[in-house]
Design an enzyme around this catalytic site. Sequence first.
Site, short mmCIF file in Angstrom:
data_model
loop_
_atom_site.label_atom_id
_atom_site.label_comp_id
_atom_site.label_asym_id
_atom_site.label_seq_id
_atom_site.Cartn_x
_atom_site.Cartn_y
_atom_site.Cartn_z
N GLY A 15 1.19 -1.38 0.01
CA GLY A 15 0.11 -0.22 0.03
C GLY A 15 0.77 1.38 0.24
O GLY A 15 0.10 2.30 0.03
N SER A 16 1.63 1.39 -0.22
CA SER A 16 3.05 2.76 -0.68
C SER A 16 1.85 3.42 -1.32
O SER A 16 2.42 4.44 -1.22
CB SER A 16 4.51 2.32 -0.87
OG SER A 16 4.69 1.43 -1.94
N ASN A 17 1.79 3.08 -2.67
CA ASN A 17 1.30 3.85 -3.35
C ASN A 17 -0.46 4.45 -3.10
O ASN A 17 -0.45 5.89 -3.08
CB ASN A 17 0.40 3.24 -5.10
CG ASN A 17 2.19 3.31 -5.90
OD1 ASN A 17 2.56 3.99 -6.14
ND2 ASN A 17 2.75 1.56 -5.88
N ASN A 110 -5.28 2.54 -13.39
CA ASN A 110 -3.60 1.45 -12.92
C ASN A 110 -2.16 1.99 -13.14
O ASN A 110 -1.62 2.94 -14.40
CB ASN A 110 -3.88 0.28 -13.46
CG ASN A 110 -2.79 -0.81 -12.54
OD1 ASN A 110 -2.89 -0.41 -11.93
ND2 ASN A 110 -2.11 -2.11 -13.81
N HIS A 112 1.60 0.43 -13.27
CA HIS A 112 2.36 -0.89 -13.89
C HIS A 112 4.08 -0.29 -13.93
O HIS A 112 4.75 0.18 -14.18
CB HIS A 112 2.03 -1.24 -14.88
CG HIS A 112 2.67 -2.88 -15.15
ND1 HIS A 112 1.84 -4.03 -14.59
CD2 HIS A 112 3.57 -2.99 -15.70
CE1 HIS A 112 3.05 -4.69 -15.05
NE2 HIS A 112 4.31 -4.38 -15.68
C1 GRF Z 1 3.81 -1.17 -7.41
O1 GRF Z 1 4.75 -1.72 -8.28
C2 GRF Z 1 3.32 -1.50 -8.63
O2 GRF Z 1 3.56 -0.36 -9.35
C3 GRF Z 1 2.28 -2.32 -8.71
O3 GRF Z 1 2.47 -3.12 -8.03
C4 GRF Z 1 2.96 -2.85 -6.77
C5 GRF Z 1 2.27 -1.87 -5.36
O4 GRF Z 1 3.14 -1.51 -4.50
N1 GRF Z 1 1.19 -2.22 -9.80
P1 GRF Z 1 2.32 -0.84 -2.82
O5 GRF Z 1 1.51 -1.72 -2.76
O6 GRF Z 1 1.73 0.76 -3.45
O7 GRF Z 1 3.75 -0.78 -2.13
#
Ligand code: GRF
Length: 203
Positions: A15-17, A110, A112
């Site tokens: 969940g860092s994003n 999304n 990626h």
């Molecule tokens: C990220 O690298 C994103 O590009 C991919 O999944 C990963 C999720 O990382 N779709 P986080 O859970 O947001 O840390």
Amino acid sequence: MSSKKNLAIFASGNGSNFEAIVKKIKDGTLKADKGLLITNKKDCFARKRAEKYQIKDIFVDPAKYKNRAEYDQKLIEILDKEDINAVVLAGYKLILSPFFIKRFENKILNIHPSLLPRFPGNNAIARAFNSGCRVTGITVHFVDVGVDRGPIIAQEVVPIEKNMGLEELEAEIHQIEHRFYPYVLKLFLEDRLKIKGRDVKII
Ligand code: GRF
């Protein structure tokens, strides 16, 4: 997008994003009226982050549904009830049903960790690293029924230096994602993305 901007962020893991986006909602950079976390994993760290930032989170247990269609139907019910009008995938590990994608057509984004259409699917960073490519990167795209194949909104190139290890590359990509995803989302929320076929114009 309509004037109402209620986002559901879908995540399955770290969940860092999700956190990077929430921070930008909280500090007013992203003008979303509402943020909500949806997850398919009870113990994922994204839920802890939601708690920290006091974002409502809803865990929907896939084990309680006969199949993916029923699961996704439930998700639509929840999103309708919460008045959500856009979906942000941030490390969500399930593939959405075509009817879900249709319901939120051109309203699902999304991120990626590769330069699509190279390295779609899982382990994209490692696959790029092991391929001998000298560059990889990050793609933010609209979601359509093909996995990691929807219209590309924006990409950022990340060089794979000769002396770089995989972990270092992963760390660099994640760090850039946390800046890049909110930046693209801001364009989306400001209604500055125009899709024509596979072409996305930033206006
Ligand atoms: C990220 O690298 C994103 O590009 C991919 O999944 C990963 C999720 O990382 N779709 P986080 O859970 O947001 O840390």
